[in-house]
Design an enzyme around this catalytic site. Structure first.
Site, PDB file in Angstrom:
ATOM      1  CE  LYS B  97      -3.962   1.752   2.703  1.00  0.00           C
ATOM      2  NZ  LYS B  97      -4.945   1.676   3.784  1.00  0.00           N
ATOM      3  CB  SER B 172      -7.956   4.037   2.786  1.00  0.00           C
ATOM      4  OG  SER B 172      -7.005   3.344   3.619  1.00  0.00           O
ATOM      5  CB  SER B 196      -8.293   1.133   5.661  1.00  0.00           C
ATOM      6  OG  SER B 196      -8.776   2.313   5.791  1.00  0.00           O
TER       7      SER B 196
END
Lengths: 502, 527
Positions: B97, B172, B196
């Protein structure tokens, strides 16, 4: 620079009662920074003692320096504070380019040390107790240098340079409670308080304690209230007053300035003030109110600091003797007069004299050597007396030689020079330089005869009772013997020779 | 792709292996890491870019990934002690990420304010990936600074859900979840502040784990809300998550909130294979009203299977969970407002000068932040700044912290009657791109079931529970365990996964549409 109207200090004191408060920041001399492993070193190339944590890079996290916690606890204990069983760090949020994260990690409502006091001895011998509210840990900010512009301040500068070497250096901020009742001694107390804090942290070994380097920095709060009124007046906070003398002057100036403002019937503005050493005045900084909103909240990246009671007691047991108590003890032990002792303290040779006495010298001999011989040499060399490298044993040896009549004081001084020049031990130098009191009267009598023959008029004067003229003959003998004669013995022999009795 | 490796696996079969399966084939010499890594890079080139690409990756790290893969292959080929010492996941590629900093690749946090910034240091988890010699395929898309539930708040365009390219992949960490779901990577790292990792896992039919707070070092994960953030695995199987968790977890002296004790054997837990006698608690407040019918149905199916496998299903009540969302939306923005203060244009990243007026530091900082942050980030900074302000602190931040304590107590009480708790991961399946973009509150409600775990610091795992009847989109099942008991999640999760897969006749992702068929190869280019 300043156009402040001020009253004389005496006028101010007639009407008003000053209330003081101090925030003293002490930079700790830990090897690494408060929250990072970067070195804590003064004076290096800008932005070299930094890592990603100090620069506030994305993703970094702080880790508390245990040595800094230990130093903070020592300071708290030396200030007679309670040590928190558990305390947290908090974030003080404000945007300023010297703070890489735009918040300072500090302690807010949970200081590591609180509720202490410090007894301050004033010059008249009275002791004034200053109450300590708290001593808390925080990190220093970077150093900004404003380029261009007239004032060196950010306003009007063309640009500013920032050095983050200082960012993250561990600080302990010591905050007093309001100090009331000092009256006209307020400026003296201010200086004495900061001096005492400085001495304590130096004595603890937790800070280099050099005010000129900013190791100890003082913010001085001053307010006035009319005699007899309970309620405090509005205060000003003079920032970064960074010498002991300046602390005294700044407090005095602010008292005079506040008095003039109050006399004029105007309100004192709550603000920070800047101190100017050149004019010994302050100027207005930014308006400050208690409503300054730093949006403090507990630092979520750190866990609470929980100093075990055992650890605190260990540290307490290992504390050095407080400087004030030690001075009291030494003065009594040594039997110095107030003036003599103060000179010794001011010259910074207390430790050295103590060591010299411990090595076997008498208190008066130790004082005579350090104050009479070594302090002057240190001043000439622009170093601290202790840094000259004079060993206590050397002084004991020299003093012993003088006492035994082997050398005189003048020679001893020369021998000391030899020791400092690395020529060897006092014994070796006496030998090498051929220094020894001439004690055989034979060569002296020859020299005296020669001196009397050279100055017959002086000889007549002495015979005629003007004994004070003898100096010229003694001088001639000393010159002839290259100073190796015992001047007292020479004088005796001259008088004997001339048949004069005194 | 028709090129064959020694086992005869086609590239499109290779990329569908789980990480554990790939690791076995690598160890057995049936396939090389270079082949696997190249297959994934080809897949990224095929499905990620273009108008209707998945857009899971913000940066593809082909050269370095292949070099690491080649190094692993060389070590294996040479044999001996060094080959023996290779980590079980050595040579298995992974995506990271883009909130997690990496040397040698840009890190943007999905924000314009960090465009072009390269970290001078590696996050601890990245160091551990490198130590295990796992090729890093690239950096995945996210809502800016991880603020969002749809990945639509990325400054670099939304990620699409591989199940339906017109739908969101969650957020997210939509990039990591979509990359794994679209077979662009076997494994990915995510971060989970309020869901997330888990919510994207739910809506993409993948597995996502938010470990116990402190179980995995946060050093190098760009902070949104420090007391809630946690890095975790994003994978296609429960076992793969356990394997990855084992690589990246464990104490880190650079993170003061990192737990001191060593990790439990999570891989062994995932291989336990039974849930007999385990008490599994349904949280009364986290299903039923407000939850899509298809979500509710799949949730009930999962309960049935667990019951059949010998687990005891109990019902627990966590009455303070109703305040969790509100508390979260005070604590998270408060911490974020402070954590994001460092992005000011002074030291790194974007710097924008004011167009007119005096050039003061405040105005440069202001112009930089105005131009560099997106709306959602600004919204949360404003909210947090307000909540921490003098006079409001006690009412907002202070009260929220009290709720947090109450949520923790609810968990404590629940775990006295249940070993593991269970709920749907998200109230709905994936919604359409743009559907909730203008309605922040509706967006925030997506995290209603995931937030309590972050507030309490307990671990949570989301795994695929099947497809909703009404829209055919994946539903996630969330398992929650007491702090430090992550192993229980892997144990129960692996059992439930195998029961479900037996029912479906294979992994749920096998039912996902074939992206390759819809994506013409010639329009794809590695970014």
């Amino acid at each position: 620079m300043s156009t402040d109207h001020i009253l004389s200090f005496e006028e101010a004191m007639e009407k008003y009662d000053p209330v003081l408060g101090f925030e003293v920041h002490v930079e700790l001399n830990t090897k690494t920074k408060m929250f990072s492993s970067a070195p804590n070193v003064f004076g290096d190339e800008p932005n070299t003692n930094v890592n990603e944590v100090d620069l506030g890079m994305p993703g970094v996290l702080p880790v508390v320096n245990k040595a800094a916690i230990e130093s903070s606890i020592k300071i708290g204990l030396a200030l007679n504070c309670k040590i928190a069983e558990s305390c947290r760090f908090a974030r003080k949020n404000y945007f300023y380019p010297d703070t890489p994260k735009n918040f300072q990690t500090s302690q807010y409502d949970e200081p590591i040390a609180y509720d202490g006091y410090l007894d301050i001895e004033l010059s008249d011998g009275t002791v004034f107790r200053v109450e300590i509210e708290r001593a808390h840990m925080e990190e220093d900010a970077g150093k900004l240098t404003h380029m261009g512009g007239a004032t060196g301040r950010i306003q009007g500068a063309d640009f500013s340079l920032v050095d983050y070497n200082r960012a993250g250096v561990p600080l302990v901020e010591i905050v007093t409670k309001p100090i009331e009742g000092a009256g006209s001694r307020a400026p003296e107390l201010a200086k004495a308080y900061v001096a005492a804090v400085r001495e304590i942290v130096k004595n603890l070994g937790v800070s280099d304690a050099k005010m000129e380097r900013g190791n100890v920095r003082c913010d001085a709060n001053v307010s006035l209230r009319p005699h007899g009124r309970e309620r405090f007046g509005i205060r000003s906070e003079t920032k970064n007053v960074n010498s002991l003398r300046a602390v005294e002057h700044a407090v005095r100036y602010e008292i005079q300035r506040h008095a003039a403002v109050l006399e004029a019937g105007e309100p004192v503005v709550q603000e920070t003030r800047h101190w100017h050493e050149d004019t010994r005045t302050t100027t207005s900084g930014r308006a400050k109110s208690d409503a300054d909103d730093y949006r403090y909240f507990p630092e979520p990246d750190l866990v609470p600091v929980v100093p075990s009671r055992e650890w605190v007691e260990e540290l307490r047991a290992a504390l050095p003797e407080p400087p004030a108590e030690r001075r009291k003890r030494l003065k009594a032990d040594w039997g110095y007069s107030d003036l003599e002792f103060r000179d010794v303290v001011n010259a910074g040779v207390l430790d050295e004299i103590e060591e010299t006495i411990a090595a076997g010298a008498s208190a008066s001999v130790a004082r005579k050597w350090w104050m009479g011989e070594i302090v002057g040499r240190a001043k000439a060399a622009d170093v601290d007396p202790g840094q000259l490298g004079v060993q206590p044993a050397t002084i004991v040896e020299l003093a012993g030689m003088v006492e035994a009549g082997k050398i005189n004081n003048k020679m001893a001084s020369q021998v000391l020079d030899g020791v400092l020049a690395g020529e060897g031990t006092p014994e070796e130098i006496v030998e090498k330089r051929g220094l020894a009191v001439v004690s055989d009267d034979g060569p002296l009598l020859e020299a005296i005869d020669a001196a009397l023959a050279a100055q017959p008029d002086v000889a007549d004067k002495i015979r005629g009772g003007k004994v004070q003229a003898i100096g010229a003959i003694v001088g001639g003998v000393m010159k002839a013997t290259r100073g190796q004669a015992d001047a007292g013995r020479v004088r005796e022999l001259i008088l004997e020779k001339l048949g004069v009795t005194v | 792709m028709t090129e064959q490796n020694p086992t005869g696996l086609r590239a499109d079969e290779l990329i569908r292996l789980s990480a554990a399966q790939l690791a076995e084939k690598l160890a057995a010499g049936e396939v090389t890491s270079v082949q696997a890594t190249q297959a994934y890079l080809d897949r990224i080139a095929q499905v990620d870019g273009g108008e209707r690409g998945v857009n899971a990756f913000l940066h593809v790290n082909a050269e370095e990934a292949l070099a690491v893969a080649a190094e692993v292959d060389a070590i294996r080929a040479a044999g001996g002690a060094e080959a023996e010492a290779l980590h079980v996941l050595a040579g298995v590629p992974i995506a990271v990420k883009d909130l997690i900093v990496t040397i040698g690749q840009p890190t943007t946090a999905g924000s314009k304010i960090l465009e072009g910034w390269h970290s001078p240091y590696d996050a601890t988890v990245v160091e551990r990936l490198r130590a295990a010699k796992m090729p890093i395929l690239g950096k995945t898309n996210l809502d800016e600074f991880a603020m969002g539930s749809s990945t639509e708040h990325s400054a670099y365009g939304p990620t699409r859900n591989p199940w339906d390219l017109d739908r969101i992949p969650g957020g997210s960490g939509g990039g990591s979840a979509a990359a794994v779901a679209a077979f662009e990577a076997p494994l990915a790292l995510g971060t989970d502040t309020g869901g997330s990792i888990r919510q994207p896992g739910a809506v993409t039919g993948t597995v996502g784990v938010k470990p116990t707070y402190g179980s995995i070092s946060r050093y190098g994960a760009i902070a949104m809300a420090s007391s809630l953030d946690q890095i975790g695995p994003v994978t296609r199987t429960v076992l793969d998550s356990a394997l990855l968790h084992q690589v990246i977890g464990g104490h880190d002296p650079r993170d003061s909130t990192s737990l001191p004790e060593p990790l439990a054997d999570l891989v062994a837990a995932a291989r336990t294979g039974n849930v007999e006698g385990l008490r599994i608690g349904i949280i009364k407040e986290l299903h039923g009203e407000g939850y899509q019918a298809g979500v509710e149905n799949r949730f009930n199916d999962a309960l049935e299977l667990l019951k059949e496998a010998g687990a005891e299903i109990v019902e627990v009540s966590c009455p303070n969970f109703q305040y969790a969302l509100g508390a979260y939306y005070l604590i998270m923005p408060s911490e974020a407002s402070s954590n994001l203060a460092k992005f000011d244009g002074v030291r790194y990243g974007l710097r924008v000068l004011p167009e007119d007026g005096p050039m003061t530091i405040e105005r440069v900082m202001g112009a930089t932040r105005a131009a560099g942050f997106g709306d959602e980030v600004k919204r949360r900074i404003i909210l947090g700044t307000y909540a921490l302000s003098a006079g409001y602190y006690d009412a907002y931040y202070g009260s929220a912290q009290k709720v947090r304590t109450l949520v923790q107590r609810d968990f404590d009480a629940a775990f006295t009657v249940a070993d593991v708790l269970i709920s749907p991961t998200a109230p709905t399946t994936a919604f359409r791109l743009g559907e909730k973009l203008d309605d922040p509150l509706a967006m925030y409600l997506n995290d209603v079931a995931t937030i309590p775990a972050n507030l309490a610091g307990v671990p949570g795992l989301s795994l695929p529970g099947g497809l909703a009847d009404e829209d055919g989109l994946p539903v996630g099942i969330q398992l929650l365990a007491p702090a430090r008991e992550d192993a229980r999640l892997y144990r129960v999760g692996a059992v439930l996964e195998s029961l479900l897969e037996a029912k479906w006749g294979g992994p749920l992702l096998a039912q996902a549409p074939d992206l390759a068929a819809s994506a013409p190869l010639e329009t794809q280019e590695a970014k």
